[in-house]
Scaffold this motif. Structure first.
Motif, PDB file in Angstrom:
ATOM      1  N   ALA A 168       0.847  -1.193   0.000  1.00 41.56           N
ATOM      2  CA  ALA A 168       0.000   0.000   0.000  1.00 41.56           C
ATOM      3  C   ALA A 168       0.882   1.243   0.000  1.00 41.56           C
ATOM      4  O   ALA A 168       2.009   1.203   0.493  1.00 41.56           O
ATOM      5  CB  ALA A 168      -0.920   0.012   1.224  1.00 41.56           C
ATOM      6  N   GLU A 197       3.695  -0.400   8.349  1.00 39.05           N
ATOM      7  CA  GLU A 197       4.431   0.700   7.728  1.00 39.05           C
ATOM      8  C   GLU A 197       5.878   0.310   7.486  1.00 39.05           C
ATOM      9  O   GLU A 197       6.514  -0.329   8.347  1.00 39.05           O
ATOM     10  CB  GLU A 197       4.369   1.945   8.616  1.00 39.05           C
ATOM     11  N   ILE A 199      -4.649   5.488   3.721  1.00 40.06           N
ATOM     12  CA  ILE A 199      -4.972   4.308   2.915  1.00 40.06           C
ATOM     13  C   ILE A 199      -4.840   3.025   3.725  1.00 40.06           C
ATOM     14  O   ILE A 199      -5.466   2.001   3.413  1.00 40.06           O
ATOM     15  CB  ILE A 199      -4.083   4.266   1.646  1.00 40.06           C
ATOM     16  N   ALA A 251      -3.585   7.256  -3.588  1.00 40.95           N
ATOM     17  CA  ALA A 251      -3.337   6.127  -2.695  1.00 40.95           C
ATOM     18  C   ALA A 251      -3.845   4.855  -3.353  1.00 40.95           C
ATOM     19  O   ALA A 251      -4.778   4.890  -4.160  1.00 40.95           O
ATOM     20  CB  ALA A 251      -4.052   6.342  -1.356  1.00 40.95           C
ATOM     21  N   ALA A 279       3.326   0.680   3.012  1.00 50.17           N
ATOM     22  CA  ALA A 279       3.146  -0.483   3.893  1.00 50.17           C
ATOM     23  C   ALA A 279       3.440  -1.762   3.137  1.00 50.17           C
ATOM     24  O   ALA A 279       3.373  -1.798   1.899  1.00 50.17           O
ATOM     25  CB  ALA A 279       1.718  -0.512   4.435  1.00 50.17           C
ATOM     26  N   ASP A 280       3.750  -2.793   3.889  1.00 47.29           N
ATOM     27  CA  ASP A 280       4.039  -4.087   3.254  1.00 47.29           C
ATOM     28  C   ASP A 280       2.747  -4.895   3.096  1.00 47.29           C
ATOM     29  O   ASP A 280       1.636  -4.381   3.317  1.00 47.29           O
ATOM     30  CB  ASP A 280       5.095  -4.846   4.064  1.00 47.29           C
ATOM     31  N   THR A 306       3.258   9.863   2.044  1.00 51.34           N
ATOM     32  CA  THR A 306       2.531   9.911   3.318  1.00 51.34           C
ATOM     33  C   THR A 306       2.737   8.618   4.093  1.00 51.34           C
ATOM     34  O   THR A 306       3.037   8.634   5.290  1.00 51.34           O
ATOM     35  CB  THR A 306       1.024  10.123   3.068  1.00 51.34           C
ATOM     36  N   VAL A 307       2.564   7.511   3.373  1.00 50.22           N
ATOM     37  CA  VAL A 307       2.740   6.217   4.037  1.00 50.22           C
ATOM     38  C   VAL A 307       2.994   5.137   2.978  1.00 50.22           C
ATOM     39  O   VAL A 307       2.511   5.231   1.853  1.00 50.22           O
ATOM     40  CB  VAL A 307       1.496   5.867   4.905  1.00 50.22           C
ATOM     41  N   GLN A 330       0.558   5.845  -0.148  1.00 51.49           N
ATOM     42  CA  GLN A 330      -0.203   7.085  -0.274  1.00 51.49           C
ATOM     43  C   GLN A 330       0.800   8.225  -0.384  1.00 51.49           C
ATOM     44  O   GLN A 330       1.744   8.297   0.398  1.00 51.49           O
ATOM     45  CB  GLN A 330      -1.130   7.297   0.929  1.00 51.49           C
ATOM     46  N   GLY A 384       0.288  -4.754   5.937  1.00 50.69           N
ATOM     47  CA  GLY A 384      -0.230  -3.452   6.349  1.00 50.69           C
ATOM     48  C   GLY A 384       0.655  -2.751   7.354  1.00 50.69           C
ATOM     49  O   GLY A 384       0.238  -1.756   7.956  1.00 50.69           O
ATOM     50  N   VAL A 394      -7.990  10.304   0.559  1.00 52.96           N
ATOM     51  CA  VAL A 394      -7.352  11.113  -0.504  1.00 52.96           C
ATOM     52  C   VAL A 394      -8.072  12.431  -0.767  1.00 52.96           C
ATOM     53  O   VAL A 394      -7.709  13.149  -1.702  1.00 52.96           O
ATOM     54  CB  VAL A 394      -7.257  10.301  -1.832  1.00 52.96           C
ATOM     55  N   PHE A 402      -6.945  -0.382   3.722  1.00 56.42           N
ATOM     56  CA  PHE A 402      -6.225  -1.638   3.542  1.00 56.42           C
ATOM     57  C   PHE A 402      -6.602  -2.637   4.644  1.00 56.42           C
ATOM     58  O   PHE A 402      -6.904  -3.807   4.380  1.00 56.42           O
ATOM     59  CB  PHE A 402      -4.720  -1.343   3.572  1.00 56.42           C
ATOM     60  N   LYS A 403      -6.635  -2.163   5.883  1.00 51.97           N
ATOM     61  CA  LYS A 403      -6.929  -3.065   7.001  1.00 51.97           C
ATOM     62  C   LYS A 403      -8.389  -3.501   7.004  1.00 51.97           C
ATOM     63  O   LYS A 403      -8.701  -4.647   7.341  1.00 51.97           O
ATOM     64  CB  LYS A 403      -6.546  -2.394   8.322  1.00 51.97           C
TER      65      LYS A 403
END
Lengths: 153, 181
Positions: free
Chosen positions: A52, A140, B134, A96, A134-135, A131-132, A54, A138, B175, B138-139
């Protein structure tokens, strides 16, 4: 005869100023130059899989409009990410995306291409912030975001 | 010249038969005379007719002049509008890379109408880290896929179900340009 001459004179009075104002393409005009340029966004997640991301892009200098968003190179992010439709025709956008599949990219990968309309000859500058990222779980992860301009992807 | 007139000699004998000449005279001879009153009436009427036409002619000329002037002005206006300003197509943004735009906007608007107005904004912070990004979407997607017990607070759009639509609404919340991430 006199009236015909009057009509011709009146026609000339109307037509000459109008024709004099026609901006023919072969003559230089005062219209600013408009061009379109793609901006390719890359994320390098190292050895970790990218599940993920963003980021936020802001363009500075000149008149710049975002006119389109394209997806990335890996199948997991082939579709354009989420973004606010209000960003189109604006100079700022937040994009994102995530993917819960197992096949995810790692290393440096193109995650999006943003198409810009640039008015004028000023070369724009860009502010790009991740901004972020993730793997696959989820979590970071540290990652680096960069961009490239030009037609080559 | 004299040669020519010789051919129309009145005295020339064309060899017409006297009987034929008599019949022709009976047919086309000027035996009828037009009375002077009729003659005058015809002439008066003709004069009146041509006087009326003569009076009308200036009007028709003015009408023709006005029509010509109007045509010139219309032509000028058409030229002006045709060549002035950049065309609409030139300045129109190329949006072919964002095909599902209408669908996206619909879901984005859905977020405004449900989450921001009808529900608490904190409900969108799934991972409860104090911000909406996001990773919340995702979660939530992970929770839905793993068929865990679905909490009612994850029904972001308020349709009574927790599904992919809620994930999309949540992602659009992340977003939005007018939020402070």
């Amino acid at each position: 005869m006199k009236k015909t001459a009057l009509i011709i004179a009146a026609s000339m009075c109307v037509m000459v100023p109008v024709l004099a104002r026609q901006p023919y393409p072969e003559y230089p005009t005062a219209q600013p130059k408009v061009r379109f340029a793609p901006l390719h966004i890359y994320v390098d997640s190292g050895e970790r899989a990218l599940g993920a991301f963003q980021f936020e892009l802001k363009a500075f200098g000149g008149q710049i409009k975002i006119v389109g968003v394209e997806g990335g190179e890996h199948a997991a992010f082939k579709e354009p990410g989420y973004y606010d439709p209000a960003a189109l025709a604006n100079d700022r956008i937040i994009i994102a995306a995530f993917n819960t599949a197992n096949e995810l990219p790692s290393g440096r990968t193109r995650i999006a291409t943003i198409h810009l309309q640039i008015t004028g000859r000023v070369e724009p500058e860009y502010g790009l912030e991740l901004t972020v990222a993730a793997d696959a779980d989820g979590q970071e992860i540290p990652a680096e975001i960069t961009f490239e301009t030009g037609e080559q992807k | 010249m004299s040669d020519t007139t010789e051919h129309f000699d009145d005295e020339a004998d064309f060899g017409a038969c006297p009987k034929l000449a008599e019949d022709l005279n009976a047919l086309f001879g000027s035996g009828l005379s037009v009375p002077a009153e009729v003659d005058r009436a015809v002439i008066d009427r003709a004069n009146r007719h041509f006087v009326r036409r003569g009076r009308r002619r200036p009007w028709s000329r003015w009408a023709a002049s006005a029509a010509a002037a109007a045509a010139v002005i219309i032509f000028a206006v058409v030229l002006e509008t045709q060549f002035s300003g950049p065309s609409e197509q030139e300045s129109k943004p190329d949006q072919h890379f964002s095909a599902p735009l209408a669908e996206r906007k619909s879901k984005s608007d859905q977020f405004v109408s449900t989450t921001l107005v009808g529900k608490a904004r904190l409900a969108t912070d799934i991972d409860e880290n104090g911000r909406v990004d996001i990773l919340d979407a995702f979660k939530l997607a992970r929770h839905i896929e793993s068929a865990e017990t679905r909490q009612a607070k994850w029904d972001i759009n308020g349709d009574g179900q927790v599904n992919r639509d809620d994930v999309d609404v949540l992602a659009f919340a992340a977003v939005r340009l007018d939020k402070g991430v």
